[in-house]
Scaffold this motif. Structure first.
Motif, short mmCIF file in Angstrom:
data_model
loop_
_atom_site.label_atom_id
_atom_site.label_comp_id
_atom_site.label_asym_id
_atom_site.label_seq_id
_atom_site.Cartn_x
_atom_site.Cartn_y
_atom_site.Cartn_z
N SER A 62 0.85 -1.18 0.00
CA SER A 62 0.00 0.00 0.00
C SER A 62 0.89 1.23 0.00
O SER A 62 1.88 1.27 0.73
N ILE A 63 0.53 2.22 -0.81
CA ILE A 63 1.30 3.46 -0.77
C ILE A 63 1.06 4.22 0.53
O ILE A 63 1.86 5.03 0.93
N THR A 64 -0.04 3.90 1.21
CA THR A 64 -0.37 4.54 2.48
C THR A 64 0.23 3.79 3.67
O THR A 64 0.76 4.41 4.58
N TYR A 65 0.16 2.45 3.65
CA TYR A 65 0.54 1.65 4.81
C TYR A 65 1.79 0.79 4.61
O TYR A 65 2.22 0.12 5.55
N GLY A 66 2.35 0.76 3.43
CA GLY A 66 3.53 -0.08 3.16
C GLY A 66 3.14 -1.54 2.97
O GLY A 66 2.04 -1.85 2.54
N GLU A 67 4.05 -2.43 3.32
CA GLU A 67 3.84 -3.87 3.16
C GLU A 67 2.96 -4.38 4.31
O GLU A 67 3.25 -4.11 5.48
N VAL A 68 1.88 -5.09 3.97
CA VAL A 68 0.98 -5.64 4.99
C VAL A 68 0.59 -7.07 4.62
O VAL A 68 0.56 -7.42 3.43
N SER A 69 0.26 -7.86 5.63
CA SER A 69 -0.24 -9.21 5.39
C SER A 69 -1.70 -9.11 4.93
O SER A 69 -2.32 -8.05 5.02
N PHE A 70 -2.26 -10.25 4.52
CA PHE A 70 -3.66 -10.26 4.13
C PHE A 70 -4.54 -9.86 5.31
O PHE A 70 -5.42 -8.99 5.17
N SER A 71 -4.32 -10.46 6.48
CA SER A 71 -5.16 -10.12 7.64
C SER A 71 -4.92 -8.67 8.08
O SER A 71 -5.85 -7.99 8.51
N GLY A 72 -3.69 -8.19 7.93
CA GLY A 72 -3.41 -6.79 8.24
C GLY A 72 -4.18 -5.87 7.32
O GLY A 72 -4.72 -4.84 7.76
N MET A 73 -4.24 -6.22 6.03
CA MET A 73 -5.00 -5.43 5.07
C MET A 73 -6.48 -5.40 5.46
O MET A 73 -7.11 -4.34 5.46
N CYS A 74 -7.02 -6.56 5.82
CA CYS A 74 -8.43 -6.63 6.18
C CYS A 74 -8.74 -5.78 7.41
O CYS A 74 -9.76 -5.10 7.46
N LYS A 75 -7.84 -5.78 8.39
CA LYS A 75 -8.03 -4.95 9.58
C LYS A 75 -7.99 -3.47 9.21
O LYS A 75 -8.79 -2.68 9.71
N LEU A 76 -7.07 -3.10 8.34
CA LEU A 76 -6.99 -1.71 7.89
C LEU A 76 -8.26 -1.30 7.15
O LEU A 76 -8.75 -0.18 7.32
N ILE A 77 -8.79 -2.20 6.34
CA ILE A 77 -10.04 -1.92 5.61
C ILE A 77 -11.18 -1.70 6.60
O ILE A 77 -11.93 -0.73 6.49
N LYS A 78 -11.31 -2.60 7.57
CA LYS A 78 -12.39 -2.45 8.57
C LYS A 78 -12.25 -1.14 9.33
O LYS A 78 -13.24 -0.44 9.55
N ASN A 79 -11.04 -0.80 9.74
CA ASN A 79 -10.82 0.47 10.46
C ASN A 79 -11.15 1.67 9.58
O ASN A 79 -11.76 2.63 10.03
N TYR A 80 -10.74 1.60 8.32
CA TYR A 80 -10.98 2.70 7.39
C TYR A 80 -12.48 2.93 7.21
O TYR A 80 -12.96 4.06 7.25
N ILE A 81 -13.22 1.85 7.05
CA ILE A 81 -14.66 1.96 6.85
C ILE A 81 -15.36 2.40 8.14
O ILE A 81 -16.29 3.20 8.11
N SER A 82 -14.89 1.90 9.29
CA SER A 82 -15.54 2.25 10.55
C SER A 82 -15.38 3.73 10.90
O SER A 82 -16.21 4.30 11.61
#
Length: 153
Positions: free
Chosen positions: A3-23
């Protein structure tokens, strides 16, 4: 995933970031899209994108790059790209369903009514819809035809 915003992330890390972003934007309309594009070199460079768009406000995206044996046949290439998108969308759905979250996930296909890819659109759209996802083609497939395209070159 990267991610240009978060750098290298795992799949579960990406999902957590998505949930936080939406929340953080609960009152906003958002769209989650998965799209894949590829370019041929001496190999085929394939880029899969997961994009989260807060409608009217911008968004974030994650991408992954694969290098596979060169795929020359356009039909095979589009079906391979679509299979990767369906696989990612299915993984995302499964992850979010564990938390009883129902997110509407669309798949963007890098095919349009003009050109060689037009003949496979009915099959690909039917396949994607049969897997339970909405499907967008060009010019409405920004995750594949814009974001993934940029990183596949």
């Amino acid at each position: 995933m990267k991610s240009i915003t978060y750098g290298e992330v795992s799949f579960s890390g990406m999902c957590k970031l998505i949930k936080n972003y939406i929340s953080k934007n609960k009152t906003q309309e958002y769209k989650i899209t998965v799209g894949t594009d590829s370019q041929n070199y001496d190999i085929t460079k394939v880029v899969i994108v997961v994009a989260i768009w807060i409608v009217g406000k911008g968004g974030i995206f994650f991408y992954d790059i694969k290098k596979v044996n060169k795929i020359i046949n356009i039909r095979q290439k589009l079906f391979y790209e679509t299979s990767l998108s369906i696989e990612m969308a299915t993984k995302l759905s499964s992850y979010f369903n564990k938390d009883n979250k129902k997110y509407d996930i669309s798949i963007h296909v890098d095919a349009g009514n003009n050109g060689a890819s037009s003949s496979v659109i009915p099959e690909i759209v039917g396949w994607v819809k049969g897997c339970g996802f909405n499907c967008n083609t060009k010019p409405d497939s920004y995750a594949a035809s814009s974001i993934a395209n940029r990183y596949s070159k």
